[in-house]
Write a protein that holds these residues in place. Structure first.
Motif, PDB file in Angstrom:
ATOM      1  N   GLU A  68       0.835  -1.199   0.000  1.00 20.81           N
ATOM      2  CA  GLU A  68       0.000   0.000   0.000  1.00 20.81           C
ATOM      3  C   GLU A  68       0.870   1.248   0.000  1.00 20.81           C
ATOM      4  N   ARG A  84      -3.264   0.372  -3.729  1.00 22.64           N
ATOM      5  CA  ARG A  84      -2.649  -0.948  -3.626  1.00 22.64           C
ATOM      6  C   ARG A  84      -1.851  -1.194  -4.896  1.00 22.64           C
ATOM      7  N   TYR A 148      -3.129  -9.751  -1.406  1.00 23.29           N
ATOM      8  CA  TYR A 148      -1.704  -9.472  -1.535  1.00 23.29           C
ATOM      9  C   TYR A 148      -0.924 -10.765  -1.758  1.00 23.29           C
TER      10      TYR A 148
END
Length: 339
Positions: A68, A84, A148
């Motif tokens: 981020e 992101r 992620y």
């Protein structure tokens, strides 16, 4: 001075160590990214063992970082705090050399032809760390819905195989063979299936045959003779760590077929049978990421659930164990470290 945790390679062939190091500062046109996950690539091991050498040790590797944006530097307009992003290996070309004046898209081709590229985790510190400062244009926005942990291996391994498949430019309904069911190949099977091709997995490991079918392979064979018996392939995606199986697989490549090479092999020689290539009008294609638009496509495919990277997740305190499992060939199939 503010400190952060990072995985440091102190010297060639040494274990990776989690250390306190200075947190990077954000310069003009850069963003500061809080890393949430970072994949370990085979290329990282080549750097850590000094097989590839671009700068002196100690090193912080990592070109599969995602996280981020927490700060933006002067002049940044393309990124905002809260975005992101992923951090692929080719961060920034020099913009001045003869190659750059031709205005090519960032890719491994840029990395190998620009006289002074900035390469994340190669000639500058990488994403095996809690924070990284990088050129804003060297980041890519992540789509909604992708974790992620899944995004990290897609930033390199997924990017590699999807760009190779796109470069092959196969016709609808083509037969695509994926050689090697490992860190890249297991993604290749899934991407080829998601694109609507008839997929043949080639692996000499009997224990991977069922897995290949679970990943979406329509057929699974052990070698080139098996590929030929199964009907052959129009495209051969070569993801194996050695070249001999690819040469063998040519006997199953259909006329006017294409073999696409990607990544780095342990054996650099690629002895092509000239008569075979000429007689069947085969094409041999090198593929090197080929542009950020293909990474965007790959991330979207993973985000919608059509491709699911097989990963082992490690906390940052176990980064040394993750690297050792890579060296020992024990990963199924990608290591992702959380920071």
């Amino acid at each position: 001075m503010t400190l952060m945790k990072a995985a440091v390679v102190p010297e060639a062939n040494a274990p990776w160590e989690l250390r306190d190091v200075p947190m990077p500062e954000t310069g003009p046109h850069q963003v500061l990214v809080k890393i949430h996950a970072s994949g370990i690539c085979y290329t990282d091991s080549l750097l850590a063992r000094d097989i590839l050498s671009y700068r002196p040790f100690p090193l912080i590797t990592g070109h599969e970082g995602v996280g981020e944006v927490v700060a933006v530097g002067e002049g940044v307009t393309s990124r905002e705090v809260g975005d992101r992003v992923g951090l692929p290996i080719t961060q920034k070309p020099c913009g001045r050399c003869a190659f750059c004046r031709e205005r090519h898209a960032p890719s491994f081709v840029t990395a190998n032809n620009c006289v002074a590229p900035v390469l994340t985790g190669v000639n500058v510190d990488g994403a095996q760390a809690e924070y990284i400062a990088a050129d804003a244009d060297g980041t890519i926005l992540l789509p909604d819905g992708i974790s992620y942990e899944f995004a990290a291996p897609t930033v390199c391994a997924g990017y590699t195989v999807w760009a190779a498949l796109r470069r092959a430019d196969a016709k609808p309904g083509a037969r695509v063979a994926v050689l090697g069911i490992g860190g890249v190949g297991h993604l290749g099977v899934q991407f080829a299936k998601a694109a609507g091709y008839h997929v043949i997995a080639i692996t000499h490991s009997p224990e991977k045959h069922d897995l290949a079918r679970e990943l979406g392979a329509d057929d699974v064979v052990s070698d080139g003779a098996g590929l030929k018996a199964a009907g052959g392939a129009d495209v051969l995606l070569h993801t194996a760590p050695t070249h001999a199986p690819a040469i063998d697989a040519l006997q199953g490549l259909r006329p006017w077929g294409k073999i696409v090479l990607m990544g780095i092999s342990a054996d650099d020689g690629f002895p092509l049978p000239a008569l075979t290539l000429t007689s069947h009008s085969y094409q041999v294609i090198g593929s090197a990421h080929n542009g950020p638009e293909y990474l965007t496509e790959a991330l979207k495919i993973v985000a919608r659930g059509d491709v699911k990277p097989m990963i082992e997740v490690f906390p940052k305190e176990k980064v040394g164990d993750a690297y050792q499992k890579l060296l020992d060939g024990e990963l199924r199939f990608r290591a992702v470290v959380q920071y």
